[in-house]
Design a protein around this motif. Sequence first.
Motif, PDB file in Angstrom:
ATOM      1  N   ALA A  16       0.810  -1.215   0.000  1.00 33.54           N
ATOM      2  CA  ALA A  16       0.000   0.000   0.000  1.00 33.54           C
ATOM      3  C   ALA A  16       0.846   1.269   0.000  1.00 33.54           C
ATOM      4  CB  ALA A  16      -0.926   0.000   1.219  1.00 33.54           C
ATOM      5  N   GLU A  17       2.123   1.155   0.330  1.00 32.23           N
ATOM      6  CA  GLU A  17       3.008   2.313   0.350  1.00 32.23           C
ATOM      7  C   GLU A  17       3.343   2.815  -1.050  1.00 32.23           C
ATOM      8  OE1 GLU A  17       5.418   1.053   4.452  1.00 32.23           O
ATOM      9  OE2 GLU A  17       6.331   0.797   2.471  1.00 32.23           O
ATOM     10  N   HIS A  18       2.991   2.036  -2.075  1.00 31.67           N
ATOM     11  CA  HIS A  18       3.378   2.375  -3.448  1.00 31.67           C
ATOM     12  C   HIS A  18       2.143   2.772  -4.245  1.00 31.67           C
ATOM     13  CE1 HIS A  18       7.391   0.789  -2.602  1.00 31.67           C
ATOM     14  NE2 HIS A  18       6.748  -0.133  -1.898  1.00 31.67           N
ATOM     15  N   PRO A  19       1.994   4.049  -4.551  1.00 33.34           N
ATOM     16  CA  PRO A  19       0.773   4.534  -5.216  1.00 33.34           C
ATOM     17  C   PRO A  19       0.548   3.949  -6.599  1.00 33.34           C
ATOM     18  CG  PRO A  19       2.468   6.247  -5.140  1.00 33.34           C
ATOM     19  CD  PRO A  19       2.938   5.144  -4.259  1.00 33.34           C
ATOM     20  N   GLY A  20       1.595   3.461  -7.247  1.00 36.91           N
ATOM     21  CA  GLY A  20       1.435   2.897  -8.584  1.00 36.91           C
ATOM     22  C   GLY A  20       1.011   1.449  -8.585  1.00 36.91           C
ATOM     23  N   VAL A  21       0.695   0.909  -7.407  1.00 35.80           N
ATOM     24  CA  VAL A  21       0.338  -0.503  -7.289  1.00 35.80           C
ATOM     25  C   VAL A  21      -1.077  -0.630  -6.742  1.00 35.80           C
ATOM     26  CG1 VAL A  21       0.867  -2.678  -6.116  1.00 35.80           C
ATOM     27  CG2 VAL A  21       2.731  -1.230  -6.944  1.00 35.80           C
ATOM     28  N   THR A  22      -1.904  -1.420  -7.400  1.00 39.14           N
ATOM     29  CA  THR A  22      -3.249  -1.718  -6.881  1.00 39.14           C
ATOM     30  C   THR A  22      -3.217  -3.090  -6.216  1.00 39.14           C
ATOM     31  OG1 THR A  22      -3.944  -2.719  -8.979  1.00 39.14           O
ATOM     32  CG2 THR A  22      -4.344  -0.363  -8.686  1.00 39.14           C
ATOM     33  N   VAL A  23      -3.902  -3.202  -5.080  1.00 34.62           N
ATOM     34  CA  VAL A  23      -3.841  -4.421  -4.278  1.00 34.62           C
ATOM     35  C   VAL A  23      -5.234  -4.999  -4.082  1.00 34.62           C
ATOM     36  CG1 VAL A  23      -3.107  -5.421  -2.074  1.00 34.62           C
ATOM     37  CG2 VAL A  23      -1.819  -3.505  -3.059  1.00 34.62           C
ATOM     38  N   VAL A  24      -5.357  -6.297  -4.307  1.00 35.00           N
ATOM     39  CA  VAL A  24      -6.602  -7.030  -4.084  1.00 35.00           C
ATOM     40  C   VAL A  24      -6.287  -8.226  -3.194  1.00 35.00           C
ATOM     41  CG1 VAL A  24      -8.459  -8.367  -5.155  1.00 35.00           C
ATOM     42  CG2 VAL A  24      -7.570  -6.335  -6.301  1.00 35.00           C
ATOM     43  N   VAL A  25      -7.148  -8.478  -2.209  1.00 39.74           N
ATOM     44  CA  VAL A  25      -6.986  -9.627  -1.323  1.00 39.74           C
ATOM     45  C   VAL A  25      -8.149 -10.582  -1.555  1.00 39.74           C
ATOM     46  CG1 VAL A  25      -6.748 -10.427   1.056  1.00 39.74           C
ATOM     47  CG2 VAL A  25      -5.803  -8.199   0.386  1.00 39.74           C
ATOM     48  N   GLU A  26      -7.836 -11.821  -1.913  1.00 43.68           N
ATOM     49  CA  GLU A  26      -8.865 -12.810  -2.186  1.00 43.68           C
ATOM     50  C   GLU A  26      -8.771 -13.946  -1.173  1.00 43.68           C
ATOM     51  OE1 GLU A  26      -8.481 -14.131  -6.186  1.00 43.68           O
ATOM     52  OE2 GLU A  26      -9.079 -12.204  -7.066  1.00 43.68           O
ATOM     53  N   THR A  27      -9.897 -14.355  -0.630  1.00 47.69           N
ATOM     54  CA  THR A  27      -9.938 -15.469   0.302  1.00 47.69           C
ATOM     55  C   THR A  27      -9.873 -16.781  -0.467  1.00 47.69           C
ATOM     56  OG1 THR A  27     -11.265 -14.187   1.864  1.00 47.69           O
ATOM     57  CG2 THR A  27     -11.253 -16.583   2.145  1.00 47.69           C
ATOM     58  N   LEU A  28      -9.000 -17.671  -0.015  1.00 51.94           N
ATOM     59  CA  LEU A  28      -8.852 -18.966  -0.660  1.00 51.94           C
ATOM     60  C   LEU A  28      -9.776 -19.979  -0.009  1.00 51.94           C
ATOM     61  CD1 LEU A  28      -4.974 -19.038  -0.905  1.00 51.94           C
ATOM     62  CD2 LEU A  28      -6.549 -18.726  -2.796  1.00 51.94           C
ATOM     63  N   ALA A  29     -10.238 -20.900  -0.796  1.00 55.46           N
ATOM     64  CA  ALA A  29     -11.101 -21.952  -0.261  1.00 55.46           C
ATOM     65  C   ALA A  29     -10.320 -22.823   0.706  1.00 55.46           C
ATOM     66  CB  ALA A  29     -11.656 -22.802  -1.396  1.00 55.46           C
ATOM     67  N   ASP A  30     -11.020 -23.442   1.624  1.00 58.89           N
ATOM     68  CA  ASP A  30     -10.395 -24.323   2.606  1.00 58.89           C
ATOM     69  C   ASP A  30     -10.042 -25.639   1.930  1.00 58.89           C
ATOM     70  OD1 ASP A  30      -9.427 -25.438   4.880  1.00 58.89           O
ATOM     71  OD2 ASP A  30     -11.387 -25.846   5.776  1.00 58.89           O
ATOM     72  N   ALA A  31      -8.917 -25.615   1.211  1.00 64.42           N
ATOM     73  CA  ALA A  31      -8.479 -26.790   0.462  1.00 64.42           C
ATOM     74  C   ALA A  31      -6.979 -26.697   0.290  1.00 64.42           C
ATOM     75  CB  ALA A  31      -9.174 -26.822  -0.908  1.00 64.42           C
ATOM     76  N   ASP A  32      -6.391 -27.730  -0.269  1.00 68.59           N
ATOM     77  CA  ASP A  32      -4.955 -27.718  -0.523  1.00 68.59           C
ATOM     78  C   ASP A  32      -4.710 -26.904  -1.787  1.00 68.59           C
ATOM     79  OD1 ASP A  32      -2.287 -28.148  -0.854  1.00 68.59           O
ATOM     80  OD2 ASP A  32      -2.383 -30.322  -0.778  1.00 68.59           O
ATOM     81  N   TRP A  33      -4.721 -25.575  -1.627  1.00 69.70           N
ATOM     82  CA  TRP A  33      -4.625 -24.694  -2.795  1.00 69.70           C
ATOM     83  C   TRP A  33      -3.290 -24.837  -3.497  1.00 69.70           C
ATOM     84  CZ3 TRP A  33      -0.573 -21.373  -2.587  1.00 69.70           C
ATOM     85  CH2 TRP A  33      -0.062 -21.062  -1.326  1.00 69.70           C
ATOM     86  N   LEU A  34      -2.216 -25.142  -2.759  1.00 71.10           N
ATOM     87  CA  LEU A  34      -0.914 -25.300  -3.403  1.00 71.10           C
ATOM     88  C   LEU A  34      -0.934 -26.491  -4.354  1.00 71.10           C
ATOM     89  CD1 LEU A  34       2.009 -24.491  -3.739  1.00 71.10           C
ATOM     90  CD2 LEU A  34       2.561 -25.861  -1.714  1.00 71.10           C
ATOM     91  N   ALA A  35      -1.455 -27.613  -3.885  1.00 69.18           N
ATOM     92  CA  ALA A  35      -1.522 -28.788  -4.757  1.00 69.18           C
ATOM     93  C   ALA A  35      -2.424 -28.524  -5.946  1.00 69.18           C
ATOM     94  CB  ALA A  35      -2.028 -29.988  -3.965  1.00 69.18           C
TER      95      ALA A  35
END
Length: 289
Positions: free
Chosen positions: A67-86
């Motif tokens: 958030a300190e960088h005005p040229g960057v937009t940030v979105v936070v997405e909730t991951l499902a309760d699963a093995d998202w890496l696999a």
Amino acid sequence: MSHSPVQIIARGSRVAAETAAEAIDADPMLEGATYSILEEDEDRDVWRIDAFPTTEEESEGLQARLAEHPGVTVVVETLADADWLAMSLSGLPPVRAGRFFVYGAHDQGRVPPNTVNLKIDAGAAFGTGHHGTTVGCLLAFDDLLKRESFERVLDVGAGTGVLAIAAARTGSRVAIGTDIDEPSVRISNENAKLNQADARFVHASGLNDAKVRGHGPYDLVFANILAPPLVALSQDIKLALKLGGVAILSGLLRTQERRVTAAYLSRGFVLERRYRRDAWSALVLRRVG
């Protein structure tokens, strides 16, 4: 504090994204944070950072730095309760880097002939071969093997063990990997067995550990970590290498090349070549002093 799995996605120009990534690297509270940076849209100069915090504090820290960088937009997405890496790995294509072909179990039937095929299970470890830093290390190693061999190889911060396994599969008599993360050590040893590679991985917090030092001096040291520890370990990596030995360093952004290179030049290394993929860089340095 419990942590709901989230993915932090930040987008901006290359300059903005690299600057934001440098801020993450420079924050000691985010030293273990897992993120990637890549070019998403070349025509529009859109670069993307994907971060996967493992604690609420790390999530807050990553969002604060971005958030300190005005040229960057940030979105936070909730991951499902699963093995998202696999799940994410199951959709990754195999990777070709010179003579090396890195693939997962889902690509068993796509292995080409006449390549050094490395089947890698990431589990909870970093370094599948898909990340730009790992590909850069494999390309550098492939080029070096065209003119010299390496009997003793050390992989610092081995992750999944792909680099030490690549060394063992191409003739290195000793291939040792270290990691400060015990699950990564377990996964690396499992991957070595999976690839029938005579590589061994140990839990060690530094290069002065007896389990590491006892197999040196090394002909080649891989260190695919981050720029700050690469700088901090410059003297230890020098002492781990024989005179004339090679260090392949990665985990650094292109904008961090000068800082890391300067640390090694001051220790008696010469820069032989650099490899760049996306925003990342891999450096090949030889110890001459």
